[in-house]
Scaffold this active site. Structure first.
Site: not given
Ligand code: SD4
Length: 301
Positions: A161, A215
Site C-alpha cells: 500500500t 490489514g
Molecule cells: C490491506 N494493508 O488492504 C493493505 C494491503 C497492504 O502492503 O498494505 N499491503 O490490508
C-alpha cells in the site's frame, strides 16, 4: 526550499510519490495538498499491481479500491470498496471537505464521486485480469510475506500500500493511504487503509503514522493510532513502530510468523522511524537535502 518540510512514503514506489508531493512542499504548499499529490501519483502508476489503476481485483474479478486522507487538525475522509474511479484519495478528500461524514463505501462512494465530477470507468488492466484468471485455477488464497521485493514490473507481491506522511514549512502535518487491498480478497473485504486509526493517523500535536501489510492485524490493534499514542507518551518514531509490532506479535504469535506488518511514522519535529515484522520493508524519505532516499528496515523473523 530550505524549509523544514519533509515527506515519507512506504515501499520503493514511495520515491516517486514523494517527488510528486515534494513539488507541492518545495513551493510552500500544504502537507495536505502534498500527500494527495503523492497518493495520486501512485494511483496512476502503471506498474503497480497493488495500488490504484493497475491493482489486482478481488476473487470475483472486481477491482475495489480503499483510500484515506487525514489532516493534522483532525479532519479526515475515506472511501472503501470503491470501483471504477481512478483517484480514490481525491474522493476521500471530497468526503472530508464536502460531506458531514468521514467514510463512504461501495456504490454510495462511487455515486458520490460521480456527483463530484469524477469520471467513472472500468479500470481493470489486462495484466490484472490475467493474474486473476491464473489465480482462479487454484483459488488458493494465501497472502505472503513481502519477501525481498524483486523489482518491477512483473513483481508478484500480493500486498503493498502507499502510505504517505508529510510535514510542511509551517509545521502542519497530513497523511494519506491508498491501495487496491489484498489481491483476490473476498468481494466486500475492507482493509486497514481506509480506516482512520488503523492504516493512517495524524495529529499535529504529536505526529503521524501509516501502515502496510496484512490489514486485519492493523484493524485489530488500531495500529496507526497506537503508534501515534506511543509517540505522544514520548517514544521516538522508530521505538513507537517497534512497540506496535510487538503488540501485534503478542496478540497473535502464530499468525505473526507468516504475515507481514509494517509501520512508518514521523513526529512533529520531522523525525522519521519505521519497523516491520519481517524483512523486506523499505520506505522513501524526501526533503530539501535529498529527494530520492530509500531506506531499508526490518529484522529476521
Ligand atoms: C490491506 N494493508 O488492504 C493493505 C494491503 C497492504 O502492503 O498494505 N499491503 O490490508
Amino acid at each position: 526550499a530550505g524549509n523544514g518540510a519533509r515527506v515519507v512514503s512506504t515501499w520503493d514506489f514511495g520515491v516517486g510519490a514523494n517527488q510528486a508531493a515534494w513539488k507541492v512542499l518545495a513551493t510552500g504548499g500544504s502537507a495536505l495538498d502534498a500527500v494527495e499529490a503523492g497518493a495520486r501519483w501512485a494511483e496512476s502508476d502503471l506498474c503497480n499491481p497493488t495500488v490504484g489503476h493497475c491493482g489486482n481485483p478481488d476473487r470475483d474479478g472486481v477491482l475495489t479500491l480503499d483510500s484515506s486522507i487525514m489532516d493534522g487538525d483532525g479532519r479526515c475522509g475515506s472511501v472503501a470498496a470503491l470501483s471504477d474511479i481512478l483517484h480514490p484519495v481525491s474522493v476521500a478528500r471530497r468526503v472530508m471537505e464536502q460531506t458531514p461524514h468521514v467514510m463512504l463505501v461501495g456504490e454510495g462512494a462511487r455515486q458520490f464521486a460521480v456527483q463530484q465530477g469524477f469520471e467513472s470507468r472500468k479500470l481493470l488492466t489486462p495484466e490484472a485480469e490475467n493474474a486473476w484468471r491464473e489465480w482462479l485455477k487454484t483459488e488458493h488464497y494465501a497472502p505472503q510475506i513481502n519477501a525481498e521485493r524483486r523489482g518491477r514490473p512483473g513483481d508478484k507481491d500480493n500486498h503493498d500500500t502507499l502510505g504517505i506522511l508529510a510535514i510542511d514549512a509551517k509545521g502542519r502535518m497530513a497523511g494519506a493511504c491508498t491501495t487496491s487491498g489484498m489481491a483476490f480478497k473476498m468481494h466486500g473485504r475492507v482493509g486497514d487503509s481506509p480506516i482512520i486509526g488503523a492504516g493512517l493517523y495524524v495529529d499535529n500535536e504529536v505526529g503521524a503514522a501509516t501502515a502496510s501489510g496484512m490489514g486485519e492485524e492493523m484493524i485489530r490493534n488500531a495500529a496507526s493510532f497506537l503508534v501515534v499514542e506511543l509517540m505522544r507518551q514520548g517514544r521516538s518514531p522508530a521505538d513507537a513502530c517497534r512497540e506496535a509490532i510487538e503488540r501485534v506479535v503478542h496478540k497473535r504469535p502464530e499468525a505473526s510468523r507468516t504475515l507481514q506488518v509494517c509501520f512508518l511514522a514521523m513526529n512533529r519535529n520531522g523525525e522519521v522511524g519505521a519497523y516491520a515484522l519481517h524483512r523486506g520493508f523499505v520506505y522513501a524519505v524526501c526533503d530539501s537535502r535529498r529527494q530520492d532516499a530509500l531506506l531499508r528496515v526490518g529484522r529476521d523473523s
